[in-house]
Design a protein around this motif. Structure first.
Motif, PDB file in Angstrom:
ATOM      1  N   HIS A 631       0.841  -1.189   0.000  1.00 55.48           N
ATOM      2  CA  HIS A 631       0.000   0.000   0.000  1.00 55.48           C
ATOM      3  C   HIS A 631       0.880   1.244   0.000  1.00 55.48           C
ATOM      4  O   HIS A 631       1.872   1.321   0.715  1.00 55.48           O
ATOM      5  CB  HIS A 631      -0.930   0.018   1.213  1.00 55.48           C
ATOM      6  CG  HIS A 631      -1.876  -1.147   1.258  1.00 55.48           C
ATOM      7  ND1 HIS A 631      -2.967  -1.250   0.430  1.00 55.48           N
ATOM      8  CD2 HIS A 631      -1.873  -2.266   2.022  1.00 55.48           C
ATOM      9  CE1 HIS A 631      -3.605  -2.373   0.677  1.00 55.48           C
ATOM     10  NE2 HIS A 631      -2.957  -3.018   1.646  1.00 55.48           N
ATOM     11  N   ASP A 633       0.496   5.157   0.733  1.00 55.17           N
ATOM     12  CA  ASP A 633      -0.440   6.149   1.261  1.00 55.17           C
ATOM     13  C   ASP A 633      -0.213   7.507   0.603  1.00 55.17           C
ATOM     14  O   ASP A 633       0.685   7.686  -0.234  1.00 55.17           O
ATOM     15  CB  ASP A 633      -0.334   6.247   2.783  1.00 55.17           C
ATOM     16  CG  ASP A 633       1.042   6.697   3.260  1.00 55.17           C
ATOM     17  OD1 ASP A 633       1.865   7.125   2.421  1.00 55.17           O
ATOM     18  OD2 ASP A 633       1.306   6.615   4.468  1.00 55.17           O
ATOM     19  N   GLN A 773      -6.989   2.631  -2.827  1.00 52.23           N
ATOM     20  CA  GLN A 773      -6.203   2.647  -1.592  1.00 52.23           C
ATOM     21  C   GLN A 773      -6.316   3.986  -0.873  1.00 52.23           C
ATOM     22  O   GLN A 773      -6.389   4.050   0.361  1.00 52.23           O
ATOM     23  CB  GLN A 773      -4.728   2.356  -1.905  1.00 52.23           C
ATOM     24  CG  GLN A 773      -4.459   0.922  -2.323  1.00 52.23           C
ATOM     25  CD  GLN A 773      -2.974   0.663  -2.503  1.00 52.23           C
ATOM     26  OE1 GLN A 773      -2.149   1.509  -2.178  1.00 52.23           O
ATOM     27  NE2 GLN A 773      -2.621  -0.483  -3.027  1.00 52.23           N
ATOM     28  N   GLU A 777      -7.891   4.911   2.817  1.00 49.96           N
ATOM     29  CA  GLU A 777      -7.132   5.700   3.784  1.00 49.96           C
ATOM     30  C   GLU A 777      -7.976   6.842   4.331  1.00 49.96           C
ATOM     31  O   GLU A 777      -7.932   7.152   5.531  1.00 49.96           O
ATOM     32  CB  GLU A 777      -5.878   6.267   3.114  1.00 49.96           C
ATOM     33  CG  GLU A 777      -5.022   7.123   4.030  1.00 49.96           C
ATOM     34  CD  GLU A 777      -3.826   7.732   3.328  1.00 49.96           C
ATOM     35  OE1 GLU A 777      -3.254   8.683   3.870  1.00 49.96           O
ATOM     36  OE2 GLU A 777      -3.484   7.266   2.222  1.00 49.96           O
ATOM     37  N   ASN A 780     -10.465   5.491   6.804  1.00 54.67           N
ATOM     38  CA  ASN A 780      -9.818   5.242   8.098  1.00 54.67           C
ATOM     39  C   ASN A 780      -9.547   6.542   8.825  1.00 54.67           C
ATOM     40  O   ASN A 780      -9.533   6.598  10.055  1.00 54.67           O
ATOM     41  CB  ASN A 780      -8.498   4.490   7.880  1.00 54.67           C
ATOM     42  CG  ASN A 780      -8.735   3.075   7.393  1.00 54.67           C
ATOM     43  OD1 ASN A 780      -9.799   2.510   7.623  1.00 54.67           O
ATOM     44  ND2 ASN A 780      -7.766   2.510   6.686  1.00 54.67           N
TER      45      ASN A 780
END
Length: 844
Positions: A631, A633, A773, A777, A780
């Protein structure tokens, strides 16, 4: 009467729209869900809510989670965050009596929060942040006593915080920042027994900070900044043993910082900037703050000396003290924080620049302007290999301008103006860019590049150095060397014609390696070591033995000499990288120009091995070959794009000769240790002749001009390559990095080009067009107490996409220059790093 009519309308709507099942078969939860849908605008219901109808069971509707064995038909969670919803929250939401989680964050919902939500007695998580909600916080919410997380930030809520909000005794996170709430901080907040993060910042709260907040023994983060709070800082806050984040900035606080704050060893971030605080910093204050990372005390009335104990705060990364009344000298220890960002005002009697600064080898920014510094710039600063900005303007510095400043490859801004420097200005590194260097106000300096507009230096000193005639000695020596070189080549040619053995010939600018050494290093160019294959060659992983050192990993690019233009690609790459030195360029270690065991020509280039592969591999992983899902970020992507921009800036403007890469793409961005990006594959590069805008003839004849999807549109029309062409390719790379879409793969974009795809979603559907992805993020990110980072990430994603669009405009002259790109990405990276600190420390 109005509520009755509304209820009748709901009834009419549902009983007329339900066809597969009769009305008495509709459960109360299904009815409530359809009520929620009915109050959302039709245009926004077309996405996630399009399948909310009676053709399927409501427990299978997107965003709806039902219970387990005990209550399989009851809705326990509603997750509709970032769903592009508008409209209002239905009061029928209160009929979902088994609901434990309600997430409607990051939408465009308006109206008031219905008080009927207070009937959800099982509710544990409520997220209504980042909408356009108005009105007050319903008093009925305090009935939801099982709430553990309450997010209401980034709305337009008004009125006072309910006085009995302390009834929510199970609350661990309360975030109501960025609203228009007024009144005083309720005393009942002290009843939060398990609260960990409390964020009330950016409102209109007034009055004093209740000392009773010191009873919140579990509190780790407190954000009260951006209000109009007055009075003093309660000393009770300093006794919170778990408090690691305390932000009281931008208020009207007065008095001194309590001793208990300076003794709180758990503090990591402390901010009181823009208040009316006064007093001194205790001598041993920082000895008790071993984990302190960031302090913001600027724009107050602090006075006295800065204590040497600040050197004990070994984790310090940011220290801001400017706009205060500090006096006295700065102890050398203050300036020796390895890896720090030193900012703020240095006191006027600091004297010379401390040589101890050379120990700050990760220092990136150093501002020492507007003081009375004297002496010369110490040679110890040559060890600051990561220095990007140095400003020592408006001082009394003297001596010659050190040449080592030009050897700092990362230095992109240097201000030496208004001092007393003398002698010749260097012409290497940062000194080759007139816009990055300022030397005005130094009357006795000379030379440098023409763009600095300085007088020529006297030649007298140069003449005195030569006590003997140079020319008569040099010319015969050069002639002798040329003859010897010709004889050496002749002998080698004769040997090659007689014996079918691999030989190695000279390639200008690089040490050589033999064919047999590369065979050994790559295990005979084994397919198991094959890293990739391109138009002009294949790249293999190798392990190269070095005399007296342990073996090192390398990447060996073997040219496909049978391919047209491959030899010119080899020459172009060697020429381009011969004198280039930059942390974001792939380093060429050596070359091999020989023949193989069959007598065929063999050419290879050996580079530093990049252990993390290419950016393309991270953005578009091959699931079959990928042992584990990787992943990348948002911070990682911004850092990589910044690295690439720095590499292009160096190639275009900072290097020994301007170079156009001609093939910027994700597969040519290689990731080394710590994910530092390096631009590679200079097989198409063009070098500009010094002092002109024309390309070197040796490389300008190459026909290919980049890769389809990345190549600038003017290249297709036969125009000459330019730095603007690289900027276009970089813009496409930015769009690819943010969306996760390949520029050549239009299948998932309904035939649209990557620019068209981004343009359609840039205004109001950013979350829909970014990489999956990144979307995860952001989801989250909603778990953080302060939703400000989440909103800023949305804004930065939009800014990144706009940057990509700006760089890839059709008109070359309209594209964003590298200097502006670097500034924008640098600011974004700094802010993202700050958010990461907050997230890691679980601060609000």
């Amino acid at each position: 009467m109005e509520k009755a009519l509304t209820f009748l309308c709901y009834f009419f709507f549902f009983f007329c729209s339900v066809t597969p099942r009769s009305s008495n078969e509709i459960s109360s939860d299904e009815f409530a869900l359809l009520s929620v849908k009915s109050m959302l605008s039709a245009s926004s219901s077309e996405g996630l809510l399009a399948s909310w109808n009676t053709s399927s069971h409501y427990c299978r509707w997107p965003g709806v989670i039902c219970g387990g064995r005990r209550h399989p038909e009851r809705v326990v969670a509603l997750r509709l965050g970032s769903a592009n919803l508008s409209g209002r929250i239905s009061p029928f939401m209160g009929n979902l009596s088994f609901l434990k989680e309600l997430n409607l964050g990051n939408n465009q919902l308006a109206g008031k929060i219905p008080p009927e939500i207070g009937r959800l007695l099982r509710l544990q998580v409520l997220n209504l942040s980042t909408n356009h909600l108005q009105g007050s916080i319903p008093v009925a919410l305090v009935e939801c006593t099982n709430l553990t997380i309450l997010f209401l930030s980034f709305n337009q809520l008004q009125g006072e915080i309910p006085v009995n909000i302390g009834s929510l005794r199970n609350l661990k996170i309360l975030a109501i920042s960025e609203n228009r709430l007024s009144g005083q901080i309720p005393q009942s907040l002290a009843d939060f027994h398990v609260i960990e993060n409390l964020a009330l910042s950016q409102n209109r709260l007034s009055g004093e900070i209740p000392p009773s907040l010191g009873n919140l023994s579990s509190l780790s983060g407190l954000a009260l900044d951006g209000n109009t709070l007055s009075g003093t800082i309660p000393s009770s806050l300093g006794f919170l043993s778990r408090l690691s984040w305390l932000n009281l900035s931008f208020n009207n606080l007065s008095g001194v910082i309590p001793i208990s704050i300076w003794n709180n060893s758990s503090l990591r971030v402390f901010s009181v900037q823009k208040n009316m605080l006064s007093g001194t910093v205790p001598p041993n204050a920082f000895s008790n703050l071993p984990h302190m990372q960031r302090i913001f005390m600027d724009s107050n009335q602090f006075h006295g000396h800065i204590p040497p104990s600040i050197a004990n705060a070994s984790d310090m990364s940011v220290l801001q003290l400017l706009d205060n009344l500090f006096s006295g000298g700065v102890p050398p220890e203050v300036l020796v924080f390895e890896g720090n960002k030193i900012s703020g005002s240095i006191p006027k009697d600091i004297g010379e620049i401390p040589a101890a600064l050379g120990e700050c080898q990760l220092l990136r920014y150093l501002f020492l302007q507007n003081n009375i510094l004297n002496g010369s710039i110490p040679s110890a600063l040559s060890r600051l290999k990561g220095l990007e900005t140095l400003d020592v303007s408006s001082n009394n510095l003297s001596g010659q301008i050190p040449k080592f400043l030009g050897d700092l490859t990362t230095l992109s801004y240097l201000n030496l103006s208004f001092n007393s420097f003398v002698g010749e200005v260097p012409n290497i590194g940062v000194f080759t860019n007139a816009t990055a260097v300022s030397v005005q106000g130094n009357e006795l300096v000379c030379g440098g590049i023409p763009g600095l507009h300085l007088p020529r230096c006297s030649l007298q000193s140069g003449k005195r150095k030569h006590k003997f005639p140079v020319v008569p000695v040099i010319i015969p020596l050069i002639a002798t060397l040329l003859v010897l070189a010709l004889l050496y080549k002749l002998v080698n040619w004769r040997k090659r014609s007689k014996v079918n053995m691999p030989i190695t010939t000279s390639v200008k600018g690089h040490p050589l390696i033999s064919y047999s050494e590369l065979v050994k290093a790559t295990d005979g160019f084994s397919t198991s070591n094959l890293l990739g294959s391109g138009s002009f060659g294949s790249v293999y992983k190798g392990e190269l033995d070095q005399p007296g050192e342990s073996a090192s990993l390398v990447a060996v690019k073997v040219l496909k000499l049978q391919t047209p233009m491959a030899l010119k690609s080899f020459t172009a790459e060697c020429e381009a990288l011969r004198n280039m030195r930059h942390r974001n360029l792939v380093k060429i270690i050596t070359v091999c120009s020989s023949i193989d065991t069959r007598g065929n020509d063999f050419k290879a280039i050996v580079y530093d091995f990049m252990p993390n592969g290419s950016l393309e591999g991270w953005l578009h992983p091959d699931k079959d070959d990928q042992p584990e899902q990787r992943h990348l970020d948002l911070l990682g992507r911004v850092t990589i794009l910044l690295d690439v921009a720095c590499a292009l800036d160096y190639l275009h403007w900072q290097g020994p000769a301007p170079i156009v890469h001609c093939d910027v793409k994700s597969s040519n961005v290689l990731l080394g240790v710590d994910m530092v990006a390096h631009v590679g594959d200079f097989g198409l590069a063009r070098i500009f002749v010094e002092g002109s805008t024309s390309l070197q003839q040796s490389t300008s004849s190459m026909g290919l001009r980049g890769t389809i999807g990345y190549a600038a549109p003017e290249y297709g029309a036969g125009n000459v390559v330019s730095t603007n062409g690289d900027i276009y390719s970089y813009g496409i790379l930015v769009l690819e990095t943010v969306t996760g879409k390949k520029p050549t793969d239009t299948g998932s974009r309904q035939g649209l080009t990557l620019r068209e795809y981004v343009e359609l979603g840039l205004d109001d559907r950013v979350i829909d067009i970014v990489d999956t992805q990144l979307s995860l993020e952001l989801d989250n990110g909603l778990q953080m107490a302060n939703d400000s980072p989440y909103r800023r990430k949305i804004d930065w994603l939009a800014s990144l996409l706009r940057l990509g669009m700006s760089c890839s405009q059709e008109l070359p002259s309209s594209r964003t220059p590298t200097g502006d790109i670097i500034k924008e990405l640098h600011a974004m990276k700094e802010s993202l790093e700050s958010i990461q600190h907050v997230k890691d420390g679980k601060y609000p």
